[in-house]
Enzyme design. Structure first.
Site, PDB file in Angstrom:
ATOM      1  N   SER A  95     -27.054  21.956  65.925  1.00 25.06           N
ATOM      2  CA  SER A  95     -27.895  21.200  64.992  1.00 25.06           C
ATOM      3  C   SER A  95     -28.051  21.979  63.681  1.00 25.06           C
ATOM      4  CB  SER A  95     -29.234  20.883  65.660  1.00 25.06           C
ATOM      5  OG  SER A  95     -29.937  19.882  64.953  1.00 25.06           O
ATOM      6  N   MET A  96     -29.258  22.318  63.258  1.00 21.89           N
ATOM      7  CA  MET A  96     -29.420  23.112  62.050  1.00 21.89           C
ATOM      8  C   MET A  96     -28.617  24.410  62.142  1.00 21.89           C
ATOM      9  SD  MET A  96     -32.869  24.801  60.416  1.00 21.89           S
ATOM     10  CE  MET A  96     -32.872  26.145  61.635  1.00 21.89           C
ATOM     11  N   ARG A 128     -31.292   9.614  58.906  1.00 25.03           N
ATOM     12  CA  ARG A 128     -31.744  10.981  59.159  1.00 25.03           C
ATOM     13  C   ARG A 128     -32.768  11.411  58.104  1.00 25.03           C
ATOM     14  NH1 ARG A 128     -27.223  13.348  58.825  1.00 25.03           N
ATOM     15  NH2 ARG A 128     -26.644  12.925  60.973  1.00 25.03           N
ATOM     16  N   ASP A 221     -25.684  11.311  71.480  1.00 22.84           N
ATOM     17  CA  ASP A 221     -26.634  11.914  70.549  1.00 22.84           C
ATOM     18  C   ASP A 221     -27.160  10.852  69.578  1.00 22.84           C
ATOM     19  OD1 ASP A 221     -28.040  13.509  68.742  1.00 22.84           O
ATOM     20  OD2 ASP A 221     -26.528  15.096  68.742  1.00 22.84           O
ATOM     21  N   HIS A 249     -28.818  14.976  72.172  1.00 19.97           N
ATOM     22  CA  HIS A 249     -28.893  16.072  71.201  1.00 19.97           C
ATOM     23  C   HIS A 249     -29.134  17.427  71.872  1.00 19.97           C
ATOM     24  CE1 HIS A 249     -29.123  17.401  67.090  1.00 19.97           C
ATOM     25  NE2 HIS A 249     -30.266  18.030  67.303  1.00 19.97           N
TER      26      HIS A 249
END
Length: 269
Positions: A95-96, A128, A221, A249
């Site tokens: 993710s990040m 998002r 996801d 996710h």
């Protein structure tokens, strides 16, 4: 866990095992110890020295409540690699943390031999942006969601339909999520602000990444659909793409055996 002063902040990190270094970079709002349940044991068993750390924003690393940028997190990770000896290392992010990984591979090719990006993207989307705006507004309104509701929404957003339909499994996950806290700090709010500013299309820039690269998409996801992951894989020269079935996710804890197998196979290449 050692607390080092790096890149102008305190960075909390932990090293386990012996061998070539693997750096694990966590996503928004989560501490580095999340990796220790599944990924760290698998990588140590495969002969790696593994470092996990708390990104700025997550105490006891500096919270940096005044704000941060993705470049700050990239520089933090680079400083940690150099603190641990430097040279080209293997970097894995989700993710990040995946976006930190791909930006690190681009900015500091001297530090990255292998880059693994799980649940990543190279451009933002309207949906998002709206979700992260909502999270920011919820924090700023000082709204505390009931733990039971927060747990249900977290599970709905981050697990696959297969897990959600498994009565025993989802019952355990809901209990963990309900009692694992969830109170947002000023540092977490700063990380959400980072997400809000991540609107630039970076796919063209990623054509210059030279590290061996693997992009992992989680098939179910909802937060970062696999189409976004495929775009990143298509942009990076020679990148491999793997899609893990029946995962949302949180795929790295939902189906850790499949994820770890993909990691170990690629990192050994």
């Amino acid at each position: 866990m050692p607390l080092a002063q790096l890149n102008g902040i305190d960075l909390n990190y932990d090293v386990t095992g012996d061998g070539p270094l693997v750096v694990l970079v966590m996503g928004t709002g989560s501490p580095g110890r999340v990796w220790r349940t599944h990924q760290v044991p698998a990588l140590v068993k495969s002969g790696y020295r593994v470092v996990t750390f708390d990104n700025r924003g997550i105490a006891p690393s500096s919270e940096c409540a005044q704000g941060m940028t993705l470049d700050d997190l990239v520089a933090d990770t680079a400083a940690l690699i150099e603190h641990l000896g430097g040279g080209k290392v293997r970097v894995v992010g989700t993710s990040m943390g995946a976006r930190v990984t791909q930006e690190l591979a681009l900015a500091r090719p001297d530090l990255v031999s292998h880059a693994v990006m799980m649940a990543t993207y190279g451009r933002n989307t309207t949906m998002r942006q709206q979700l992260t705006k909502g999270e920011k507004d919820l924090f700023d309104a000082r709204v505390e969601l009931p733990a039971s509701y927060r747990a249900a929404m977290t599970a709905m957003q981050n697990f696959s339909p297969k897990t959600l339909a498994d009565e025993a499994a989802i019952g355990d996950w809901l209990a963990v999520l309900e009692y694992s806290g969830g109170k947002k700090t000023a540092g977490m709010r700063a990380q959400i602000g980072l997400e809000m500013r991540a609107g630039t299309d970076r796919l063209t820039a990623y054509r210059r990444i030279s590290a061996k690269s693997l992009v992992v998409g989680f098939a179910d996801d909802r937060l970062i659909p696999v189409q976004q992951c495929r775009e990143v894989a298509a942009a990076i020269p020679g990148a491999r793409y793997v899609e893990i079935a029946d995962t949302g996710h949180f795929g790295y804890i939902e189906r850790p055996d499949a994820v770890n197998a993909a990691l170990v196979e690629f990192l050994a290449s």
